[in-house]
Scaffold this motif. Structure first.
Motif, PDB file in Angstrom:
ATOM      1  N   GLU A 137       0.842  -1.322  -0.065  1.00 22.33           N
ATOM      2  CA  GLU A 137      -0.208   0.110  -0.077  1.00 22.33           C
ATOM      3  C   GLU A 137       0.827   1.054  -0.108  1.00 22.33           C
ATOM      4  O   GLU A 137       0.532   2.024  -0.829  1.00 22.33           O
ATOM      5  N   LEU A 138       1.939   1.363   0.835  1.00 20.67           N
ATOM      6  CA  LEU A 138       2.670   2.496   0.858  1.00 20.67           C
ATOM      7  C   LEU A 138       3.501   2.631  -0.262  1.00 20.67           C
ATOM      8  O   LEU A 138       3.779   3.755  -0.718  1.00 20.67           O
ATOM      9  N   SER A 141       1.035   4.066  -2.938  1.00 20.65           N
ATOM     10  CA  SER A 141       0.764   5.360  -2.567  1.00 20.65           C
ATOM     11  C   SER A 141       1.802   6.306  -2.721  1.00 20.65           C
ATOM     12  O   SER A 141       1.321   7.685  -3.269  1.00 20.65           O
ATOM     13  N   SER A 143       4.620   6.076  -4.389  1.00 19.80           N
ATOM     14  CA  SER A 143       5.283   5.806  -5.629  1.00 19.80           C
ATOM     15  C   SER A 143       6.774   5.643  -5.519  1.00 19.80           C
ATOM     16  O   SER A 143       7.733   6.277  -5.878  1.00 19.80           O
ATOM     17  N   GLU A 195      -0.930  15.326  -0.279  1.00 20.32           N
ATOM     18  CA  GLU A 195      -1.977  14.316  -0.795  1.00 20.32           C
ATOM     19  C   GLU A 195      -1.987  12.936   0.022  1.00 20.32           C
ATOM     20  O   GLU A 195      -3.047  12.503   0.371  1.00 20.32           O
ATOM     21  N   PHE A 196      -0.852  12.503   0.092  1.00 19.74           N
ATOM     22  CA  PHE A 196      -0.665  11.357   0.803  1.00 19.74           C
ATOM     23  C   PHE A 196      -1.335  11.200   2.193  1.00 19.74           C
ATOM     24  O   PHE A 196      -1.952  10.349   2.694  1.00 19.74           O
ATOM     25  N   GLN A 199      -4.934  11.314   2.468  1.00 17.31           N
ATOM     26  CA  GLN A 199      -5.619   9.946   2.097  1.00 17.31           C
ATOM     27  C   GLN A 199      -5.321   9.044   3.278  1.00 17.31           C
ATOM     28  O   GLN A 199      -6.215   8.412   3.563  1.00 17.31           O
ATOM     29  N   LEU A 200      -4.162   9.323   4.032  1.00 16.34           N
ATOM     30  CA  LEU A 200      -3.857   8.568   5.225  1.00 16.34           C
ATOM     31  C   LEU A 200      -4.839   8.601   6.410  1.00 16.34           C
ATOM     32  O   LEU A 200      -5.704   7.940   6.951  1.00 16.34           O
ATOM     33  N   LYS A 203      -8.709   7.705   5.149  1.00 21.41           N
ATOM     34  CA  LYS A 203      -8.672   5.971   4.861  1.00 21.41           C
ATOM     35  C   LYS A 203      -8.400   5.357   6.269  1.00 21.41           C
ATOM     36  O   LYS A 203      -9.422   4.501   6.696  1.00 21.41           O
TER      37      LYS A 203
END
Length: 266
Positions: A137-138, A141, A143, A195-196, A199-200, A203
């Protein structure tokens, strides 16, 4: 939940004048000055909150983060995080937090990033399935696909910072402390990190405490601001509250914060 009450921390700093004579005298007679880094700091942070912790250099931001993460023991006051006292319950506490210091690295300089990740897996004793799931996942997310097998010393600052964030999240912490995570990053890297983090939080409902001098980070990520100066909490509220304390509410956030620094003489 994070509950901090009347947290205080004082440092003793050695002082002497310049010159060989003064240096020689200091061997026998040392003069210390007490610096009050934290002065009865009090605040509460709820689960899932994104909080910006701002103030000038030397205001007490990093000292607060170090106490909350269990690195420092305060002189007085209390701090309870999900029922744990950070400096007394360090082993159980570090399993539930992630910490990213923008100017310090937890990755090994000469080995590929994945080797550092696997060592962190062993340190935290992360179950294999959980580790592999989080790593995948990381990696996607943030890249990291093209850089995860590259030695850390060969990475750019932006690439390394993305790897630092991933390393802090491999064990699925409930709380993430970010101390200057975008310092020195270019615009593209900053946007990717912001952005990450959003999202973290959305989620996983991760609680995020962000210390930074970049007001664009504050505007993009946080809904609440704690302003600290000379070790004291001076303001606790939203961006709107912050602007209400300014004489010129149409000014940029950087200008408003600078005005508040002058207003509070910090």
């Amino acid at each position: 939940m994070i509950k901090v009450e009347k947290l205080s921390k004082t440092y003793q700093v050695l002082r002497r004048n310049a010159g060989l004579k003064e240096a020689f005298q200091s061997l026998f007679q040392k003069e210390y000055e007490e610096i009050r880094a934290l002065d009865e700091v009090t605040f509460d942070i709820l689960d899932g909150e994104m909080v910006g912790y701002i103030g000038p250099n030397g205001a007490g931001k990093s000292s607060t983060i170090k106490v909350l993460s269990g690195i420092l023991t305060p002189d007085s006051g209390t701090c309870v995080i999900d029922g744990r006292i950070p400096w007394k319950n360090r082993k159980s506490h570090v399993r539930e937090i992630g910490v990213v210091f923008g100017q310090r690295s937890q990755l090994w300089w000469d080995v590929p990033v994945i080797d550092s990740f696997e060592l962190i897996r062993d340190i935290y004793m992360i179950p294999k399935e959980k580790y592999e799931s989080n790593l995948e996942e990381l990696t996607v997310s943030l890249s990291l696909e093209q850089i995860i097998k590259t030695p850390v010393r060969q990475l750019s600052l932006g690439q390394r910072m993305r790897c630092e964030i991933a390393a802090s999240l491999l064990h699925s912490p409930k709380i993430l402390f970010l101390d200057e995570p975008t310092i020195g990053l270019d615009a593209v890297s900053k946007l990717a990190v912001r952005e990450f983090i959003i999202q973290l939080n959305q989620k996983h409902n991760t609680t995020v405490i962000l210390t930074t001098h970049d007001m664009q980070d504050i505007e993009a990520l946080t809904s609440r601001i704690l302003l600290i100066g000379k070790g004291k909490i001076l303001l606790d509220g939203s961006l709107t509250n912050l602007k209400e304390h300014s004489r010129n509410q149409s000014a940029s956030l950087d200008e408003i914060v600078a005005q508040l620094y002058r207003q509070y003489e910090i």
